[in-house]
Design a protein around this motif. Structure first.
Motif, PDB file in Angstrom:
ATOM      1  N   THR A 169      86.704 -20.477 -35.457  1.00 59.85           N
ATOM      2  CA  THR A 169      85.441 -19.905 -35.910  1.00 59.85           C
ATOM      3  C   THR A 169      85.074 -20.360 -37.319  1.00 59.85           C
ATOM      4  OG1 THR A 169      84.205 -17.840 -36.195  1.00 59.85           O
ATOM      5  CG2 THR A 169      86.508 -17.830 -36.888  1.00 59.85           C
ATOM      6  N   LEU A 170      83.772 -20.344 -37.619  1.00 58.49           N
ATOM      7  CA  LEU A 170      83.276 -20.589 -38.971  1.00 58.49           C
ATOM      8  C   LEU A 170      82.793 -19.297 -39.627  1.00 58.49           C
ATOM      9  CD1 LEU A 170      81.149 -23.827 -38.315  1.00 58.49           C
ATOM     10  CD2 LEU A 170      83.406 -23.697 -39.377  1.00 58.49           C
ATOM     11  N   ASP A 171      82.829 -18.196 -38.908  1.00 61.34           N
ATOM     12  CA  ASP A 171      82.265 -16.939 -39.380  1.00 61.34           C
ATOM     13  C   ASP A 171      83.195 -16.276 -40.396  1.00 61.34           C
ATOM     14  OD1 ASP A 171      80.165 -14.678 -38.756  1.00 61.34           O
ATOM     15  OD2 ASP A 171      82.135 -13.716 -38.822  1.00 61.34           O
ATOM     16  N   ALA A 172      82.665 -15.953 -41.571  1.00 63.29           N
ATOM     17  CA  ALA A 172      83.486 -15.416 -42.657  1.00 63.29           C
ATOM     18  C   ALA A 172      84.064 -14.045 -42.327  1.00 63.29           C
ATOM     19  CB  ALA A 172      82.670 -15.348 -43.944  1.00 63.29           C
ATOM     20  N   HIS A 173      83.287 -13.177 -41.679  1.00 61.49           N
ATOM     21  CA  HIS A 173      83.817 -11.861 -41.327  1.00 61.49           C
ATOM     22  C   HIS A 173      84.955 -11.982 -40.320  1.00 61.49           C
ATOM     23  CE1 HIS A 173      80.028 -10.387 -43.146  1.00 61.49           C
ATOM     24  NE2 HIS A 173      80.720  -9.290 -43.363  1.00 61.49           N
ATOM     25  N   SER A 174      84.805 -12.883 -39.363  1.00 67.90           N
ATOM     26  CA  SER A 174      85.879 -13.090 -38.383  1.00 67.90           C
ATOM     27  C   SER A 174      87.113 -13.675 -39.047  1.00 67.90           C
ATOM     28  CB  SER A 174      85.391 -14.010 -37.268  1.00 67.90           C
ATOM     29  OG  SER A 174      84.300 -13.437 -36.582  1.00 67.90           O
ATOM     30  N   GLY A 233      78.781 -17.232 -28.741  1.00 63.36           N
ATOM     31  CA  GLY A 233      80.064 -17.891 -28.917  1.00 63.36           C
ATOM     32  C   GLY A 233      80.358 -18.882 -27.811  1.00 63.36           C
ATOM     33  N   VAL A 234      80.765 -20.075 -28.199  1.00 63.26           N
ATOM     34  CA  VAL A 234      81.152 -21.127 -27.251  1.00 63.26           C
ATOM     35  C   VAL A 234      82.657 -21.337 -27.354  1.00 63.26           C
ATOM     36  CG1 VAL A 234      80.853 -23.545 -26.578  1.00 63.26           C
ATOM     37  CG2 VAL A 234      78.897 -22.238 -27.477  1.00 63.26           C
ATOM     38  N   LEU A 235      83.345 -21.413 -26.225  1.00 58.00           N
ATOM     39  CA  LEU A 235      84.776 -21.669 -26.237  1.00 58.00           C
ATOM     40  C   LEU A 235      85.054 -23.048 -26.839  1.00 58.00           C
ATOM     41  CD1 LEU A 235      84.631 -19.197 -24.356  1.00 58.00           C
ATOM     42  CD2 LEU A 235      86.467 -20.233 -23.010  1.00 58.00           C
ATOM     43  N   PRO A 236      86.130 -23.178 -27.602  1.00 52.43           N
ATOM     44  CA  PRO A 236      86.391 -24.444 -28.305  1.00 52.43           C
ATOM     45  C   PRO A 236      86.371 -25.678 -27.420  1.00 52.43           C
ATOM     46  CG  PRO A 236      87.857 -22.742 -29.120  1.00 52.43           C
ATOM     47  CD  PRO A 236      87.121 -22.142 -27.946  1.00 52.43           C
TER      48      PRO A 236
END
Length: 300
Positions: A169-174, A233-236
């Motif tokens: 992920t790139l999401d800071a909260h995550s 969200g897209v799976l890697p």
């Protein structure tokens, strides 16, 4: 300098909160937000409000989930810091700023005063985010038609998908949640938030390729302020094919088909792929949000 007085408000003196300039037009950011008078606090010097804060939570929350309105007069950063330090709730601080605040010196100065107060109170910058709002005159984004969308009643399926998505992920909260408790905590916090939203659980959807492989998930939602893109969200293993746009387009259509007259969304400034998808789907940036979180210093 005269002594500072910190006051909690109630319905009888809630008008004090409004006795302060609003250079960053926070009121416009909260047109659809309900703040409880008893969760508002002000700092006064010689009877004049020099800092104010409105903590916020959903209608069923017993405690605030964040502080999303925080103003500090020029030269009063320490007063703002004391307002934060003395509050009974040490929660995330959201500063909602005009989208062009960096381009105007007076707005930048007002924002910097608030940043300084937060840092002096022991808060640290977590992330800067773009806030979007789609309206019908923008036109609905085209559905590419490459994925098949279906509901899924089993939370365990979403939990597993969220763990896989957050692994890259790139999401800071995550990323913060992963740092505190691993992928399980990040996925659990997402599920808790989706269940907290007043929109139906039946809205959550999986996205499969024509071959039947799970490619991602999207969660249309309502937060207390209205329809919003809850999660994309897209799976890697399926990234690099532009599927995030497919999910965003479907999520937008879904909300409009269920009565939405406007749809909000957000992404981190550093998440360039998702920001590009919002732009492509017709979501203009309407404001920016700067998130600070309290550190051990703030809560001690």
């Amino acid at each position: 300098m005269t002594d500072l007085v910190i006051r909690a408000l109630d319905e009888s003196d809630a008008h004090l909160f409004d006795a302060h300039p609003d250079p960053l037009n926070a009121r416009a950011a909260h047109e659809r937000t309900t703040h409880r008078p008893q969760w508002k606090r002000v700092a006064l010097r010689n009877g004049t409000v020099v800092a104010r804060g409105a903590w916020w939570g959903g209608p069923d929350d017993e405690q605030p989930v964040n502080l999303n309105w925080f103003d500090v007069a020029e030269g009063e950063a320490q007063a703002g810091a004391e307002l934060l330090r003395s509050a009974p709730w040490q929660v995330e601080l959201e500063l909602n700023l005009p989208g062009d605040w960096r381009e105007h010196p007076e707005l930048a100065a007002a924002a910097e005063t608030r940043f300084a107060a937060a840092r002096a109170a022991g808060y640290e910058l977590l992330v800067e985010r773009f806030l979007y709002r789609w309206t019908p005159e923008r036109g609905l984004p085209e559905r590419p038609g490459r994925l098949r969308f279906t509901p899924e009643p089993d939370d365990a399926v979403f939990f597993d998908a969220l763990r896989r998505i957050h692994a890259a992920t790139l999401d800071a909260h995550s990323l913060k949640a992963i740092g505190e408790g691993g992928l399980d905590q990040a996925a659990r916090e997402e599920l808790e938030f989706f269940h907290w939203c007043p929109s139906p659980r039946e809205w959550w959807q999986l996205a499969h390729t024509p071959e039947g492989e799970l490619a991602g998930i999207h969660i249309p939602a309502h937060n207390p302020s209205g329809p919003t893109i809850g999660f994309i969200g897209v799976l890697p293993e399926h990234r690099g094919r532009g599927y995030a746009y497919d999910l965003l387009a479907e999520c937008t259509h879904f909300l409009v088909e269920h009565g939405a007259e406007a749809v909000t969304g957000a992404t981190d400034r550093g998440n360039f792929p998702m920001a590009a998808n919002f732009t492509k789907a017709g979501f203009p940036v309407v404001r920016e949000r700067i998130n600070f979180h309290p550190t051990a210093e703030a809560v001690s």
